[in-house]
Design a protein around this motif. Sequence first.
Motif, mmCIF file in Angstrom:
data_model
loop_
_atom_site.group_PDB
_atom_site.id
_atom_site.type_symbol
_atom_site.label_atom_id
_atom_site.label_comp_id
_atom_site.label_asym_id
_atom_site.label_seq_id
_atom_site.Cartn_x
_atom_site.Cartn_y
_atom_site.Cartn_z
ATOM 1 N N PRO A 197 -14.914 12.460 63.657
ATOM 2 C CA PRO A 197 -15.419 13.821 63.431
ATOM 3 C C PRO A 197 -16.694 13.874 62.607
ATOM 4 C CG PRO A 197 -13.414 13.426 62.190
ATOM 5 C CD PRO A 197 -13.590 12.268 63.091
ATOM 6 N N HIS A 198 -17.062 12.758 61.973
ATOM 7 C CA HIS A 198 -18.289 12.790 61.178
ATOM 8 C C HIS A 198 -19.525 12.798 62.054
ATOM 9 C CE1 HIS A 198 -15.405 11.330 58.162
ATOM 10 N NE2 HIS A 198 -16.135 12.063 57.360
ATOM 11 N N TYR A 199 -19.334 12.446 63.301
ATOM 12 C CA TYR A 199 -20.479 12.446 64.213
ATOM 13 C C TYR A 199 -20.494 13.736 65.012
ATOM 14 C CZ TYR A 199 -21.920 7.750 63.206
ATOM 15 O OH TYR A 199 -22.412 6.652 62.571
ATOM 16 N N PRO A 200 -21.616 14.402 65.068
ATOM 17 C CA PRO A 200 -21.645 15.703 65.747
ATOM 18 C C PRO A 200 -21.493 15.543 67.254
ATOM 19 C CG PRO A 200 -23.853 15.026 65.152
ATOM 20 C CD PRO A 200 -22.924 14.018 64.552
ATOM 21 N N ILE A 201 -20.754 16.475 67.840
ATOM 22 C CA ILE A 201 -20.646 16.523 69.296
ATOM 23 C C ILE A 201 -21.377 17.775 69.750
ATOM 24 C CG2 ILE A 201 -19.103 16.658 71.250
ATOM 25 C CD1 ILE A 201 -16.960 15.507 69.355
ATOM 26 N N VAL A 202 -22.407 17.572 70.501
ATOM 27 C CA VAL A 202 -23.203 18.691 70.980
ATOM 28 C C VAL A 202 -23.072 18.750 72.492
ATOM 29 C CG1 VAL A 202 -25.513 19.639 71.142
ATOM 30 C CG2 VAL A 202 -24.843 18.409 69.108
ATOM 31 N N LEU A 203 -22.809 19.947 72.999
ATOM 32 C CA LEU A 203 -22.810 20.132 74.441
ATOM 33 C C LEU A 203 -24.091 20.861 74.794
ATOM 34 C CD1 LEU A 203 -19.497 20.223 73.929
ATOM 35 C CD2 LEU A 203 -19.595 20.978 76.258
ATOM 36 N N GLY A 204 -24.990 20.166 75.408
ATOM 37 C CA GLY A 204 -26.256 20.796 75.772
ATOM 38 C C GLY A 204 -26.241 21.166 77.237
ATOM 39 N N GLY A 205 -26.392 22.436 77.520
ATOM 40 C CA GLY A 205 -26.414 22.891 78.909
ATOM 41 C C GLY A 205 -27.710 22.480 79.578
ATOM 42 N N LEU A 206 -27.600 22.158 80.840
ATOM 43 C CA LEU A 206 -28.784 21.734 81.583
ATOM 44 C C LEU A 206 -29.165 22.809 82.594
ATOM 45 C CD1 LEU A 206 -27.707 18.080 82.294
ATOM 46 C CD2 LEU A 206 -29.275 18.869 80.542
ATOM 47 N N GLY A 207 -30.440 23.003 82.762
ATOM 48 C CA GLY A 207 -30.918 23.978 83.732
ATOM 49 C C GLY A 207 -30.801 23.428 85.136
ATOM 50 N N PRO A 208 -31.153 24.251 86.137
ATOM 51 C CA PRO A 208 -31.087 23.758 87.502
ATOM 52 C C PRO A 208 -32.013 22.560 87.676
ATOM 53 C CG PRO A 208 -32.220 25.880 87.410
ATOM 54 C CD PRO A 208 -31.619 25.640 86.074
ATOM 55 N N SER A 209 -31.531 21.585 88.365
ATOM 56 C CA SER A 209 -32.231 20.338 88.691
ATOM 57 C C SER A 209 -32.606 19.525 87.454
ATOM 58 C CB SER A 209 -33.461 20.593 89.565
ATOM 59 O OG SER A 209 -34.532 21.056 88.800
ATOM 60 N N GLU A 210 -32.075 19.858 86.302
ATOM 61 C CA GLU A 210 -32.331 19.005 85.148
ATOM 62 C C GLU A 210 -31.344 17.843 85.079
ATOM 63 O OE1 GLU A 210 -34.073 22.448 82.359
ATOM 64 O OE2 GLU A 210 -32.732 21.062 81.362
ATOM 65 N N GLY A 211 -30.386 17.864 85.986
ATOM 66 C CA GLY A 211 -29.456 16.742 86.030
ATOM 67 C C GLY A 211 -29.959 15.610 86.901
ATOM 68 N N ASN A 212 -31.077 15.850 87.586
ATOM 69 C CA ASN A 212 -31.605 14.824 88.484
ATOM 70 C C ASN A 212 -32.497 13.849 87.733
ATOM 71 O OD1 ASN A 212 -30.304 16.248 90.385
ATOM 72 N ND2 ASN A 212 -32.116 17.107 91.337
ATOM 73 N N VAL A 213 -32.787 12.767 88.410
ATOM 74 C CA VAL A 213 -33.640 11.757 87.803
ATOM 75 C C VAL A 213 -34.905 11.619 88.642
ATOM 76 C CG1 VAL A 213 -33.566 9.495 86.740
ATOM 77 C CG2 VAL A 213 -31.464 10.592 87.378
ATOM 78 N N GLY A 214 -36.002 11.392 87.985
ATOM 79 C CA GLY A 214 -37.267 11.226 88.690
ATOM 80 C C GLY A 214 -38.287 10.588 87.777
ATOM 81 N N TYR A 215 -39.510 10.572 88.227
ATOM 82 C CA TYR A 215 -40.564 10.012 87.395
ATOM 83 C C TYR A 215 -41.153 11.105 86.525
ATOM 84 C CZ TYR A 215 -40.396 5.948 90.409
ATOM 85 O OH TYR A 215 -39.984 4.855 91.089
ATOM 86 N N LEU A 216 -41.357 10.788 85.276
ATOM 87 C CA LEU A 216 -41.953 11.748 84.351
ATOM 88 C C LEU A 216 -43.277 11.193 83.851
ATOM 89 C CD1 LEU A 216 -38.874 12.538 84.143
ATOM 90 C CD2 LEU A 216 -39.408 13.325 81.891
ATOM 91 N N GLN A 217 -44.277 12.032 83.902
ATOM 92 C CA GLN A 217 -45.535 11.647 83.284
ATOM 93 C C GLN A 217 -45.629 12.359 81.958
ATOM 94 O OE1 GLN A 217 -48.905 12.363 85.753
ATOM 95 N NE2 GLN A 217 -48.126 11.029 87.348
ATOM 96 N N MET A 218 -45.958 11.625 80.946
ATOM 97 C CA MET A 218 -45.987 12.228 79.628
ATOM 98 C C MET A 218 -47.200 11.763 78.846
ATOM 99 S SD MET A 218 -42.478 10.231 78.635
ATOM 100 C CE MET A 218 -41.551 11.663 78.775
ATOM 101 N N ARG A 219 -47.594 12.587 77.897
ATOM 102 C CA ARG A 219 -48.652 12.182 76.984
ATOM 103 C C ARG A 219 -47.980 11.599 75.755
ATOM 104 N NH1 ARG A 219 -51.009 16.947 75.292
ATOM 105 N NH2 ARG A 219 -51.999 17.245 77.288
ATOM 106 N N LEU A 220 -48.438 10.450 75.333
ATOM 107 C CA LEU A 220 -47.733 9.738 74.270
ATOM 108 C C LEU A 220 -48.729 9.207 73.251
ATOM 109 C CD1 LEU A 220 -44.889 7.278 74.545
ATOM 110 C CD2 LEU A 220 -47.036 6.297 73.884
#
Lengths: 327, 1224
Positions: free
Chosen positions: B846-869
Amino acid sequence: MEFEGCNCFRQRLVLSTLSGKRVKIRNIRSKDDNPGLRDFEASFIRLLDKVTNGTRIEINQTGTVLFYQPGLLYGGSVEHECNVQRSIGYYLEALLMLAPFMKTPLRAVLKGVTNDPTDPSVDLLKVTAIPLMKKFGIDGDGLEIKVLKRGMAPAGGGEVLFTCPVRRSMKPVHLTEPGKIKRIRGTAFSVRVSPQMANRIVDSARSILNKFIPDIYIYTDHMKGPCFDPTDSNLYFSSLFQGGCVDSTNQSLSLLYMTLGQQDVSKTLLGPLSPYTVEFLRHIRDFFQIMFKIEQQKPGEDEQKGGEKVLMTCVGAGYSNINKTIK
Amino acid sequence: MEKKEQKRHQHKHSGPKAQKKNRKKEQGTEQGQDERKRNPRAFSVQSAVRMARTFHRAQDIKTKKHHIPLVDRTPLEPPPVVVVVMGPPKVGKSTLIRCLIKNYTRQKLSDICGPVTIVSGKKRRLTLIECNNDINSMIDLAKVADLVLMLIDASFGFEMETFEFLNICQVHGFPRVMGVLTHLDTFKNNKTLSKTKKRLKHRFWTEVYQGAKLFYLSGMVYGEYQTQEVKNLGRFISVMKFRPLVWRTSHPYVVADRMEDLTDPETIRLDPKCDRTVSLYGYLRGTFLKNKCQVHIPGVGDFSVADVSFLPDPCPLPEVIKKRALNVKERLLYAPLAGVGGLVYDKDAVYIDMPSGHASQQQEEVRPTTELVQSLIGTQATLDAKMAASKVSLFTGTAALTPEENPMESREWDEKAQRERRRAVFADEDEEDDDEEEEESDEEEEEEEEEEEDEDEEGLITLKKEDEKAVETAAPPVKKQKIEEPMEMPAFADSDDELEKSEGEESEEEEEGDEENEEMEEGEPAKRSSGPDSGLCSEEDDEDEEEDSDMDEDADGIVKFKHPEEEKIDTEDAEMAYETTGTLSMIYPSDYIKYVFFLVCFFWDVFVEGALRWKEDLSKKASEAYLRHQLAAPNLRKLVYGTVAEEEEEDSNDEEELGGLFKVSRPERSKKVRADAMDCSRFHPDSSHDWDQEEVRSSIRDCFVTGKWEEDKDAATLLKEDDELYGDFEDLETGEVHKAKTGNKDKEEEEEAPQVKLDDDEVQKNKRLEKKRRLKERFDAQYDDGDATYFDDLKEEMQKQAELNRQEFEDVDDEVRVQYEGFRPGMYVRVEIPALPCEFVTNFDPHYPIVLGGLGPSEGNVGYLQMRLKKHRWHSRILKTRDPLILSLGWRRFQTMPLYYIEDHNGRHRLLKYTPEHMHCGATIWGPITPQGTGFLAVQTVGGFKANFRIAATGVVLDLDKSVTIVKKLKLIGYPYKIFKNTCFIQGMFNTVLEVAKFEGASVRTVSGIKGQIKKALRTPPGAFRATFEDRLLMSDIVFLRSWYPVSVPQLYNPVTSLLMPVGQKDTWAGMRTLGQLKHDLGIRNKPNQDSLYKPVVRQVRHFNTLHIPKELQKALPFKNKPKQMQAKGKTPRDLQRPAVIREPHEKKVAALLDALSSVYAYKNKKAKAEQHAKHKEFLKQKEKQDAERQKRLKEERKKTYRAMGQKEKKKLKSSLKGASKDN
């Protein structure tokens, strides 16, 4: 998600593309003499493949099972030879739903049959869908449907240009006041017959419409082609009788845009729901878990505004265009 | 002389002079206020340009303050504010939380694990969470925190964790951060203390923002912080405002404060590692949560939710807001993981914690007097986890029969009533009493308010109340500790089979029925009964409709057939279910079985009663249902969506058997035909209307402008209204008074018959109000039109939308409302998640937080992400392409392998081997689709503390795609093998003709910079081609072709499953290791390139050829320059070699003598020479001296002569001058 049968084929694929959920459709005309997907459906799938990137489509040998894993909507310049079994309206309706959520603005040239009795004609979509889209915040120069050439079944040969800008999100709308009809504009076209025919159609239509309002102008569009299709003004009346802010062919389009809006309440007054729309509502619930509040509005006693109206209310899904690039 | 002190000036306090002065003073201040008037020149326009600039600047500043207006989507009853207490270990986090809890609730909490929810004020609740030192927890909590209390050990200074956490916060949307300095009592010297404070404050400000609040906790008293300081801190927290953060306002999330394993114990017994079904509880935050959506649990993975339901708030805000302060009863505390909600979780048991002190006193007062209930509680406490779990299912089963007994269900049904009391009460009479008591207590409290707000008194009063209650009711209400008891029951549900579940539905209705009945008996207005929408609620409604009204259920194609008797059968079935559970529980200890049967008997009685009453009121209810139906007209909705109950049925079993007797008959709708129908959106309306007929046509007459208009739109009425509004006016020029006719009429009417229209007054009033509103609107429109900007319009629009959002579903019952808009934030929800890995349950900490984060439509899919880093400037090392990196993006933490790239000027994405030091670069990963604009951060490992600063990079998502655009440079090298003028044949670049064909026309280049083009492939050798260049090539030239080769991104997406690690090792998750790490761990050393090794330098001796001069040239040269024929001498031949001389002894002697004589001679010579030399030296010296003297003398002489000469000359000159003058 799994479905059966080829009914609502477009809805399922379009919603799958927008929601990113994969779809499996089984038993497509499995009991039919000619089982499997028809040519126009295959053509539709090809069109979807053209406007997306990374779409995976698997069809079994007989064409009775389709697996569709959507990719990301890409857009850009697309040219598509639509199958002549269905008119361009069949394809255009789906494109209208997808177009604002592409990565790059869509510029599609669709070739095939422009007008036929089964599907909404291109002209109808041009005058109804475009203003509707503007209500949702899709405006600017880029939005237009242009009939470059007219074509009739069975030869086709028509050409329609559809361009649409991309948007990051949809605006919530409140289309609850249908307003009054001030003027009537229309198009009568005739293909490969005497140009006089078009004028006669215009006259007959005017004779009926004039009883309501004097401000009428109907364009005639004459072209050489293989067929002839007179328009019926009575149809116009019945759609008027049904009423609402959105006509029956675009009910699903407006409902989709409402669903994909921000997390705000949207309202639209519709005429009686068409069976297609009812199916669409069910699919929206399956794909986006959005249910509409459906309220019937009975016409007042002394009002003479046609039949019952339906007020559709929903809270948007908070959908944002995940395809658009930010710089 | 004495200096006399001068008389001081005496100010006049009265008299004309004083008055004058006063007057002047007053005027002066007045003028001071309006300096523009007094000194207009100073404020005149000096320079138009400058004025324009100042104006510009003022406007800029004004505009800068604007934010894009957003629709206000905060719920009316917001969820508790998440307060994360963060800091390095041993800094006083737990102590602070304990103090805060004590400050707010007057309760002590011994062990703080998991979130603690408390009511902190009239409108605010807090969820306090302690963040441990694991970077996983830090990341997860930064994503959900509304307020961060950042504890800093002042005696030590800042620690890395603090900065890391701040950076994490920055990336995921900055929550409010408040610094708290502890350990301030360690400073002995006051000066160093204040200096340290200042130093820390300024560092904190640079990190957060200028003026960020830093709180000082100066010292400890008996192991706690000073009460006053904690109180102040509490006040700060209570008034804090929060701004909406983009990610959180667009995603629902739950910080779970309770977890239940619902898995069937039998399956666990058979396979201890089977996937678990778990229900998680918590307040919903963010935005609307849809049922059956996808969620991500950071540290576990992605799951789809099986079911979401909302429960009554376990820690509700006080209902009456008018009071000035909360009383003790309203200061609730809810922390089930810490055991305060009533439960303590152990590995294989659940204990009920009865808190000591204040709370327990109350407890004693309310302790149930009934033996039965007490025994229940007693048994409860001894059960171990499994039994507790199985018990619950029993309850869900029984709930059907005895609504009051099943708090789970009852909670679901009513929310308006006082939930706290309701849930725990076993007999329904208590409920009523409770309600009454509530009212009473309210009244009492009002009185109380009038008197005084003394806590002791309050306490007394509550005690008194409870006494009353005890007297009135047989079974008194139960404390919140007992409330938890039903909460853990759902776990039982799975121990039974499906049969019971299917019956659950029916039983629910009955329960509802019971409740309604009871309410009616009470004589309360049946507002709750009107609450649930008849459209979806239950089959019961359908039944009613069928019986009493002509519903077109046929349209749905599903005809329900049910009978009251059938209901009875159901109940019997349910009873059977009990028995089955009983038998199932045979494996458990005997006292448990006893308990079960106890329950069964008890519940059965109540149920029978309830069922009878249900029947009594059937007709009344039916009529009500009919009315409801008439109002809502749900059949369209039903037509589209079907009712929920029906849907469930369809899901569960198609051929339902009812009591083993009836089969549900459904009309076959030839589904196949429908499924393959034509896909066409065109809706051909029925052609029943004949538009040639006049009456049909007139039915749409009003749709045209020529038709009749509505009241409020009609031109005539509008004109008339205008008359009303502006009717009464006086023409000032003529003095004529115009009066509106309508007004007059009204007046007359009123005068004539004032008492006749009593109800007309209402109408008039409404009319007036309407008129006023219209007038105000018009005024607003006109008034604001002048300076209404686009911004104002936008803001107004947003506000309207927000209002509409609030109002639209306000009056809809919650059950229905959640279907339309989803579960709204602020609700306490129970989320059931199937197929969780068993480690989640077995390694639950119980010392570790359990978070349920809802995902939007198509956020459960996997793909290529381009990001600035960008590599974090504090991270010591640059990052290497394709090295695994752990990203925290959206809700997720995952390991992936990024490729770094940089965008060239022509838009090409060129691969980089390493990230640049101080620059942004692009990165492409294979990962979860996340909306653009989402921030992320990267760490290299989540386990261990190897790096100084663990955050390796930060950035933002730019684009999502299904393909990659990164390329790397590839140089193909070829060599010319035949050179014509500018044309060459080149080989070695390609292997086949086909390859060449692909590159025809491509430009090539040599190392020396000669450009050229590939022309055509040659037949032999394969891969050779003809190319032309701008200049002639040399055979030694190397030709190369520069090309770009697309790179593939490794498809690694590995969610960090830190929550599944065993307890105590949760911070040791290690995913894929980098190549360097692997080599280091396995002790593999790279084989170095031989050429790169250092070796001793061996230089070859340079060899020069002899100069060769042609013979002809030699001849022509002068002798001097002719090469000399000087050959090496070589060895002298033997015959020429001279032999060595060997002397005879006599000869030797002679030679020795000669030698001696010659050396003597030489010595003598030498000596004589030296003497001579010395003499000569002497002589030279002498000579020099003489010379010098001579010179001197000569000089003197010369001097003399010259002087004489000079004088002579002078004389001469003088005399000549004189002479001349004389002569003249």
